[in-house]
Design an enzyme around this catalytic site. Structure first.
Site, PDB file in Angstrom:
ATOM      1  N   ARG A   3       0.810  -1.222   0.000  1.00  0.00           N
ATOM      2  CA  ARG A   3       0.000   0.000   0.000  1.00  0.00           C
ATOM      3  C   ARG A   3       0.844   1.274   0.000  1.00  0.00           C
ATOM      4  NH1 ARG A   3      -4.016  -1.098   3.945  1.00  0.00           N
ATOM      5  NH2 ARG A   3      -2.552  -0.273   5.434  1.00  0.00           N
TER       6      ARG A   3
ATOM      7  N   TYR B  16      -8.582  26.755  -5.249  1.00  0.00           N
ATOM      8  CA  TYR B  16      -9.168  25.777  -6.172  1.00  0.00           C
ATOM      9  C   TYR B  16     -10.618  25.466  -5.747  1.00  0.00           C
ATOM     10  CZ  TYR B  16      -9.291  21.246  -8.634  1.00  0.00           C
ATOM     11  OH  TYR B  16      -9.605  20.191  -9.444  1.00  0.00           O
TER      12      TYR B  16
ATOM     13  N   ASP C  90      -1.433  25.550  -1.485  1.00  0.00           N
ATOM     14  CA  ASP C  90      -1.547  24.731  -2.699  1.00  0.00           C
ATOM     15  C   ASP C  90      -0.494  25.270  -3.665  1.00  0.00           C
ATOM     16  OD1 ASP C  90      -2.197  23.780  -5.274  1.00  0.00           O
ATOM     17  OD2 ASP C  90      -4.303  23.541  -4.735  1.00  0.00           O
TER      18      ASP C  90
ATOM     19  N   LYS D 125      -0.711  17.930 -12.811  1.00  0.00           N
ATOM     20  CA  LYS D 125      -0.464  19.052 -13.709  1.00  0.00           C
ATOM     21  C   LYS D 125       0.985  19.015 -14.206  1.00  0.00           C
ATOM     22  CE  LYS D 125      -4.738  20.164 -12.776  1.00  0.00           C
ATOM     23  NZ  LYS D 125      -5.174  20.964 -11.675  1.00  0.00           N
TER      24      LYS D 125
HETATM   25  C1  LIG Z   1      -6.081  20.528 -10.593  1.00  0.00           C
HETATM   26  C2  LIG Z   1      -5.843  21.189  -9.285  1.00  0.00           C
HETATM   27  C3  LIG Z   1      -6.018  20.503  -8.076  1.00  0.00           C
HETATM   28  C4  LIG Z   1      -6.585  19.122  -8.030  1.00  0.00           C
HETATM   29  O1  LIG Z   1      -5.802  18.149  -8.623  1.00  0.00           O
HETATM   30  P1  LIG Z   1      -6.466  16.786  -9.144  1.00  0.00           P
HETATM   31  O2  LIG Z   1      -5.299  15.914  -9.361  1.00  0.00           O
HETATM   32  O3  LIG Z   1      -7.238  17.128 -10.372  1.00  0.00           O
HETATM   33  O4  LIG Z   1      -7.363  16.295  -8.042  1.00  0.00           O
HETATM   34  C5  LIG Z   1      -5.719  21.158  -6.919  1.00  0.00           C
HETATM   35  N1  LIG Z   1      -5.287  22.426  -6.911  1.00  0.00           N
HETATM   36  C6  LIG Z   1      -5.106  23.115  -8.035  1.00  0.00           C
HETATM   37  C7  LIG Z   1      -4.612  24.512  -7.968  1.00  0.00           C
HETATM   38  C8  LIG Z   1      -5.390  22.530  -9.261  1.00  0.00           C
HETATM   39  O5  LIG Z   1      -5.245  23.254 -10.382  1.00  0.00           O
END
Ligand SMILES: *Cc1c(COP(=O)(O)O)cnc(C)c1O
Length: 398
Positions: free
Chosen positions: A65, A118, A189, A214
């Site tokens: 895991r 977000y 974030d 991303k």
């Molecule tokens: C896309 C995104 C997320 C979430 O990521 P996922 O992998 O799609 O869950 C979180 N914060 C920001 C700023 C994002 O652009």
């Protein structure tokens, strides 16, 4: 020269690589995806050794895991990127965000959230945190606005810089000073910076969350999240919750992220360079009311960007003097910018921003008579991207 003395770009290529096989003296250049649900121990002494190592704070695995070498290598890469002591992998960016909230907050606690975060963070609040008795206040991401909403039960500040949709730059060092003064944990974030263009832990944040989906992955082919932690006391709290919630990601996804991250600096520089070219192109167009991109000299966050960021990327929003119908025609006419959510892959994307989506952002000053689109400037030739925007603007006005 030791590993530590090299630049991040170099370390990214020399972290999380395969060790030499002591029998053959060989090592693969690319670490294989170690896909297994459990491990075998040669004897009980080997098991005892692993347990002892773990109790001493190391990270050997006795089960699939938490993952094996591939996962450990990716955790090391996130630690390099973010300048963290420990990092934790999660199956998506959003799950990394929810991990932090659930690890650091308890019933009765209050959290201050910047209103530029977000969007789905509000969904986490509405559907889970509220039920758990955790209260959230949204405000502008400044120490003054946070101070105004501070309560005796406030435990955490959660921000995103630059913010989602409008790329609002926050003064992270000032927020860190505020959080430390009030005894709060500052969580950021850092999906935008991906640890390369922006390093929140070095600017005073306690925890940095990244959607590896991303730029880290970079090829629009995986979902991944990571939580990077600088503070030892928080490491234990997050370790416990990460374990209890049973977070796991596949070895192939860890492998894809490792494959992607080796070229992160190269890709981000190219995205950033093309994005500035697009800014210059758009700024000369009478249909363009405003460009939201902190690396662009006319963005109000540009001074903070210059002070705090080490680079930029291909993300921008554009406010167009087009009415609703013209705006929709513009988006539909684009050929190289595909309509889609997300960003950070190789490809150019356009996101149609419905006007109510911007309402919760106090940074938004628009009156609803314009069109806002978010562009992700991909790795295509920038001349082609400009030509695509040119023809779509003409189509919108036709
Ligand atoms: C896309 C995104 C997320 C979430 O990521 P996922 O992998 O799609 O869950 C979180 N914060 C920001 C700023 C994002 O652009």
């Amino acid at each position: 020269m030791t590993h530590r003395d090299t630049k991040l770009e170099t370390r990214l290529l020399h972290t999380g690589i395969a060790e030499f096989n002591p029998k053959t003296g060989l090592a693969p250049v690319t670490l294989p995806a170690v896909r297994t649900s459990t491990v075998r121990f040669q004897n009980l002494q080997a098991l005892d050794n692993v347990v002892a190592q773990r109790e001493a704070g190391a990270r050997p695995s006795t089960y699939g895991r938490p993952g094996l070498e591939t996962h450990v290598a990716l955790e090391e890469v996130f630690c390099e990127l973010e300048g963290a002591k420990r990092s934790f992998l999660a199956p998506s960016g959003l799950s990394a965000i929810s991990l932090v909230f659930l690890a650091l907050l308890s019933k009765g606690d209050h959290v201050l959230v910047a209103d530029c975060v977000y969007g789905p963070v509000r969904y986490l609040d509405k559907t889970v945190l509220r039920r758990m008795g955790i209260e959230v206040s949204y405000c502008r991401g400044t120490p003054e606005d946070m101070q105004a909403q501070l309560r005796p039960e406030t435990r955490m500040v959660y921000v995103e810089s630059p913010g989602s949709l409008l790329l609002e730059m926050l003064d992270l060092p000032a927020l860190a000073a505020f959080a430390r003064d009030k005894g709060l944990t500052l969580v950021t974030d850092n999906t935008w910076g991906a640890g390369y263009a922006y390093r929140p832990l070095a600017l005073g944040a306690h925890v940095s969350v990244v959607a590896g989906t991303k730029y880290v992955g970079g090829h629009a082919d995986l979902m991944l999240g990571a939580v990077a932690v600088a503070d030892e006391a928080l490491v234990q709290q997050i370790t416990d919750t990460h374990y209890a919630l049973g977070y796991t990601i596949s070895a192939e996804d860890a492998w894809l992220a490792l494959r992607g991250v080796r070229t992160l600096p190269l890709r981000m520089r190219h995205h950033a360079h093309s994005a500035l070219e697009i800014c210059r192109f758009l700024a000369a167009k009478p249909e363009v009311a405003r460009i939201y991109h902190p690396a662009w000299q006319e963005d109000p966050g540009h001074a903070l960007w210059q002070r705090d960021c080490l680079g930029s990327n291909g993300l921008m929003s554009v406010e167009l003097k087009l009415n609703y119908e013209q705006g929709r025609r513009f988006v539909d006419a684009l050929r190289l910018f595909s309509i889609g959510f997300s960003w950070g892959g190789f490809e150019s994307l356009v996101q149609w921003v419905e006007p109510p989506t911007l309402k919760p952002h106090s940074y938004w000053q628009g009156k609803g008579d314009t069109t806002v689109v978010r562009l992700h400037v991909g790795l295509e030739a920038v001349e082609d991207l400009c030509a695509d925007l040119e023809q779509a603007l003409a189509a919108a006005l036709a």
